[in-house]
Write a protein that holds these residues in place. Structure first.
Motif, PDB file in Angstrom:
ATOM      1  N   PHE A 101      -0.524  39.124 -10.170  1.00  0.00           N
ATOM      2  CA  PHE A 101      -1.556  39.132 -11.211  1.00  0.00           C
ATOM      3  C   PHE A 101      -2.791  38.358 -10.758  1.00  0.00           C
ATOM      4  O   PHE A 101      -2.690  37.273 -10.182  1.00  0.00           O
ATOM      5  CB  PHE A 101      -1.023  38.499 -12.497  1.00  0.00           C
ATOM      6  N   GLU A 103      -7.034  37.525 -12.232  1.00  0.00           N
ATOM      7  CA  GLU A 103      -7.910  37.592 -13.391  1.00  0.00           C
ATOM      8  C   GLU A 103      -9.011  38.638 -13.228  1.00  0.00           C
ATOM      9  O   GLU A 103      -9.783  38.878 -14.147  1.00  0.00           O
ATOM     10  CB  GLU A 103      -8.554  36.214 -13.648  1.00  0.00           C
ATOM     11  N   TYR A 104      -9.076  39.237 -12.065  1.00  0.00           N
ATOM     12  CA  TYR A 104     -10.120  40.214 -11.783  1.00  0.00           C
ATOM     13  C   TYR A 104      -9.490  41.413 -11.076  1.00  0.00           C
ATOM     14  O   TYR A 104      -8.388  41.336 -10.516  1.00  0.00           O
ATOM     15  CB  TYR A 104     -11.210  39.603 -10.899  1.00  0.00           C
ATOM     16  N   SER A 111      -3.544  46.811 -10.460  1.00  0.00           N
ATOM     17  CA  SER A 111      -3.972  45.740 -11.361  1.00  0.00           C
ATOM     18  C   SER A 111      -3.092  45.745 -12.605  1.00  0.00           C
ATOM     19  O   SER A 111      -2.777  46.811 -13.146  1.00  0.00           O
ATOM     20  CB  SER A 111      -5.440  45.954 -11.746  1.00  0.00           C
ATOM     21  N   TYR A 113      -1.959  43.562 -16.479  1.00  0.00           N
ATOM     22  CA  TYR A 113      -2.439  42.666 -17.525  1.00  0.00           C
ATOM     23  C   TYR A 113      -1.488  41.477 -17.686  1.00  0.00           C
ATOM     24  O   TYR A 113      -0.339  41.504 -17.250  1.00  0.00           O
ATOM     25  CB  TYR A 113      -2.616  43.406 -18.850  1.00  0.00           C
ATOM     26  N   LYS A 114      -1.985  40.438 -18.310  1.00  0.00           N
ATOM     27  CA  LYS A 114      -1.305  39.147 -18.368  1.00  0.00           C
ATOM     28  C   LYS A 114       0.070  39.224 -19.033  1.00  0.00           C
ATOM     29  O   LYS A 114       0.997  38.517 -18.646  1.00  0.00           O
ATOM     30  CB  LYS A 114      -2.180  38.140 -19.128  1.00  0.00           C
ATOM     31  N   GLU A 233      -8.580  47.799 -15.907  1.00  0.00           N
ATOM     32  CA  GLU A 233      -9.466  46.649 -16.014  1.00  0.00           C
ATOM     33  C   GLU A 233      -9.040  45.675 -17.113  1.00  0.00           C
ATOM     34  O   GLU A 233      -9.606  44.580 -17.215  1.00  0.00           O
ATOM     35  CB  GLU A 233     -10.901  47.120 -16.278  1.00  0.00           C
ATOM     36  N   TYR A 234      -8.055  46.048 -17.919  1.00  0.00           N
ATOM     37  CA  TYR A 234      -7.628  45.180 -19.017  1.00  0.00           C
ATOM     38  C   TYR A 234      -6.782  44.014 -18.504  1.00  0.00           C
ATOM     39  O   TYR A 234      -5.874  44.197 -17.697  1.00  0.00           O
ATOM     40  CB  TYR A 234      -6.822  45.988 -20.036  1.00  0.00           C
ATOM     41  N   LYS A 235      -7.089  42.815 -18.987  1.00  0.00           N
ATOM     42  CA  LYS A 235      -6.354  41.616 -18.587  1.00  0.00           C
ATOM     43  C   LYS A 235      -5.828  40.819 -19.778  1.00  0.00           C
ATOM     44  O   LYS A 235      -4.671  40.407 -19.796  1.00  0.00           O
ATOM     45  CB  LYS A 235      -7.258  40.716 -17.731  1.00  0.00           C
ATOM     46  N   HIS A 236      -6.696  40.540 -20.775  1.00  0.00           N
ATOM     47  CA  HIS A 236      -6.325  39.710 -21.924  1.00  0.00           C
ATOM     48  C   HIS A 236      -6.761  40.382 -23.215  1.00  0.00           C
ATOM     49  O   HIS A 236      -7.682  41.214 -23.224  1.00  0.00           O
ATOM     50  CB  HIS A 236      -6.983  38.336 -21.829  1.00  0.00           C
TER      51      HIS A 236
END
Length: 589
Positions: A101, A103-104, A111, A113-114, A233-236
């Motif tokens: 993981f 953050e970018y 990629s 997500y958290k 592109e989704y992370k949080h």
């Protein structure tokens, strides 16, 4: 590159270089007076001194591995087990691939997500000779899965073979490929390009790096004044706070994001054109879904039934949780199986109004959307496109592996059929119903033995026929029939590869030698340990791992010991059954 000649008589000569800080370590070792060499980026003189007593078949074969994710790590291990010399090129600074993981979003890397959690349980998604720690949860967060991969890498000393922060720019055949099967691999590290010669290449880059953005299916999207982006592109969830969110695409990621957004968003819509069956991770009696669903017995049973019956049974099981028709989720086409969605919270979000299921988007306006057969406009602030991925091999020429219609022409999803020498393998380019880790591992075990020459491939004509049959995706009319070519029944596929390795368990022989183990293998969960019971790569701990798999599963959930009252009825039933059996035996005698 400077050309050197080295002669050490009959002594062993070794070269070792390492960057301990980055764990970038590699070595070349050969006996006698020889030293394998490299070619500079400019294509200068090749450094190769061959001992007269060595031939191509007796020399240690060097294998280039592209990517240090799940498939790359197990490929390194399989190479080492077969006495091959792997060098793995990883573009990032750490192992793990998808499970690493950040953050970018990084170009060329998957990629996540958290909040991501595995969809396969730990007993079903481990490597076949390396169980997860028993105190890990049955479905692990991405951080713990990465921790497991690091344990695996250290356990089998894989880091020494990895060159980090190194991008593979080009892989091309050597001029003498038809006889040598060798490849020239060009890499870039810190802006400097280098080339080296390898006897084989294993491509382990996966299929989750190139986002599919079908903007032409969303008329008016270019006029939208809100924010839209691919799910990659989704992370949080913070960006959804007090927003009206539309998620397009009901795969596992889209469903996860819609559920997560519902915790903070003003309103959430989930748009699906086809619908899907939904499965809970918590299955019968509270056990992990895949440990209940996947067994040799159930696989044989499913594959003996017509596909329409199998799909009906799966739908019936899904509807036993909740009626999918009442929730707008029933799949439209049921002639084949679309991979079920794993999500524990969506029905609760729908029944409480936090997530609204909608049909296809018909039109996008500046601040709203119109859904098909729904004239009312719905105000929208953010659109998330969970529309899947395409894949490509930018470092390979199309003449080597051609990708079209989101599929590649590979024999058993691994080998190109047209190459004169079977020295290029693609590992992990498959979507099994279940875990990818153990599937990639068996692919790598087979591929390394083919590369070493211990296993042979059939004729090019036979391989092309098999490839064309898979690409046609017509189905046999029995068993599971998936909507996508890359999707496959893991149990059937892995057994096929194991038969090539002579490592498929012989149930009849096992029944005679070890009835308890045979019972567990046939009726119990099809855990990866079964792939190490016999044949090349046999693991002495496989039997014990199978017999204790439920102990590790229950230990992760039973964190509070409870005193259960004695089941008097069951005890008396067993006593009376035993007495009845004795009476029957006495009467017969």
């Amino acid at each position: 590159m400077k050309t050197t000649q080295t002669s050490q008589g009959n002594k062993s000569f070794s070269y070792f270089a390492g960057k301990v800080k980055d764990r970038v370590e590699y070595f070349y070792l050969c006996k006698g007076s020889t030293l394998g060499g490299e070619v500079s980026a400019e294509g200068t003189t090749e450094e190769t001194l061959l001992d007269p007593c060595l031939t191509q078949d007796t020399m240690i074969k060097r294998v280039a591995i592209v990517g240090a994710g799940v498939s790359g790590l197990t490929s390194i291990k399989c190479c080492l087990e077969e006495g091959l010399e792997p060098t793995c090129f990883e573009r990032s600074a750490d192992i793990g691939g998808l499970w690493q993981f950040t953050e970018y979003v990084e170009e060329g890397r998957a990629s996540i997500y958290k909040s991501l959690v595995t969809n396969s349980s730990k007993e079903m998604s481990c490597f076949s000779d390396f169980p997860f720690p028993e105190d890990f949860p049955n479905f692990v967060p991405h951080s713990q899965f990465l921790e497991y991969l690091k344990m695996y890498a250290y356990k089998f000393n894989l880091l020494k073979c990895i060159q980090f922060k190194t991008i593979v720019c080009n892989v091309k055949k050597r001029p003498d490929f038809s006889t040598s099967g060798q490849w020239e691999v060009t890499t870039e590290h810190e802006g400097k390009q280098e080339s080296a010669i390898f006897d084989a290449v294993m491509v382990c880059t996966g299929y989750l790096t190139n986002p599919l953005l079908p903007l032409d299916t969303l008329p008016g999207i270019n006029t939208f004044k809100g924010q839209y982006f691919h799910s990659r592109e989704y992370k949080h969830l913070d960006l959804f706070k007090d927003k009206r969110v539309l998620v397009v695409g009901m795969g596992n990621s889209g469903t996860d994001i819609a559920v997560e957004a519902s915790h903070v968003a003003k309103k959430v819509f989930l748009s699906t054109t086809r619908g899907s069956w939904l499965i809970n991770r918590v299955f019968d009696h509270g056990y992990p879904w895949d440990m209940v669903f996947t067994s040799r017995f159930k696989s044989i049973l499913r594959n003996s039934l017509p596909t329409s019956v199998v799909i009906w049974l799966i739908g019936k099981k899904a509807n036993s949780w909740f009626d999918h028709a009442n929730y707008g989720l029933v799949p439209e086409k049921r002639t084949f199986l679309r991979e079920p969605i794993l999500n524990d919270e969506l029905p609760g979000c729908i029944i409480t109004g936090k997530v609204l299921i909608k049909p296809k988007v018909e039109k996008v306006k500046e601040n709203s959307v119109i859904f098909k057969n729904t004239p009312e406009e719905e105000p929208i602030d953010i659109i998330v496109l969970a529309t899947g991925y395409t894949f490509a091999f930018p470092f390979l020429d199309e003449s080597i592996v051609k990708v079209e219609n989101n599929q590649a022409s590979l024999y058993k999803y691994v080998f190109p059929a047209h190459l004169e020498k079977p020295t290029l393998a693609v590992i992990g380019l498959i979507k099994p119903l279940g875990s990818l880790a153990c599937t990639s591992e068996v692919q790598a075990r087979w591929a390394t033995r083919v590369i070493k020459g211990l296993n042979k491939l059939p004729s090019p004509e036979t391989m092309r026929e098999d490839i064309n049959t898979r690409k046609a995706n017509k189905g046999t009319g029995f068993g599971l029939h998936f909507s996508l070519v890359l999707q496959t029944d893991r149990a059937v596929y892995i057994d096929e590869l194991l038969s090539f390795l002579n490592a498929k368990p012989n149930l009849l022989s096992l029944l005679l030698k070890d009835p308890l183990l045979a019972f567990k293998v046939f009726f119990g969960p099809l855990t990866p340990y079964q792939y190490r019971l016999t044949g090349p790569g046999k693991w002495d701990g496989a039997r014990n791992a199978i017999l204790t798999q439920w102990d590790r599963t229950i230990k992760a959930t039973k964190t509070r010991v409870v005193q259960e009252p004695p089941d008097t009825f069951s005890y008396l039933l067993k006593v009376f059954s035993f007495l009845a059996l004795l009476v029957a035996v006495f009467l017969i005698l």
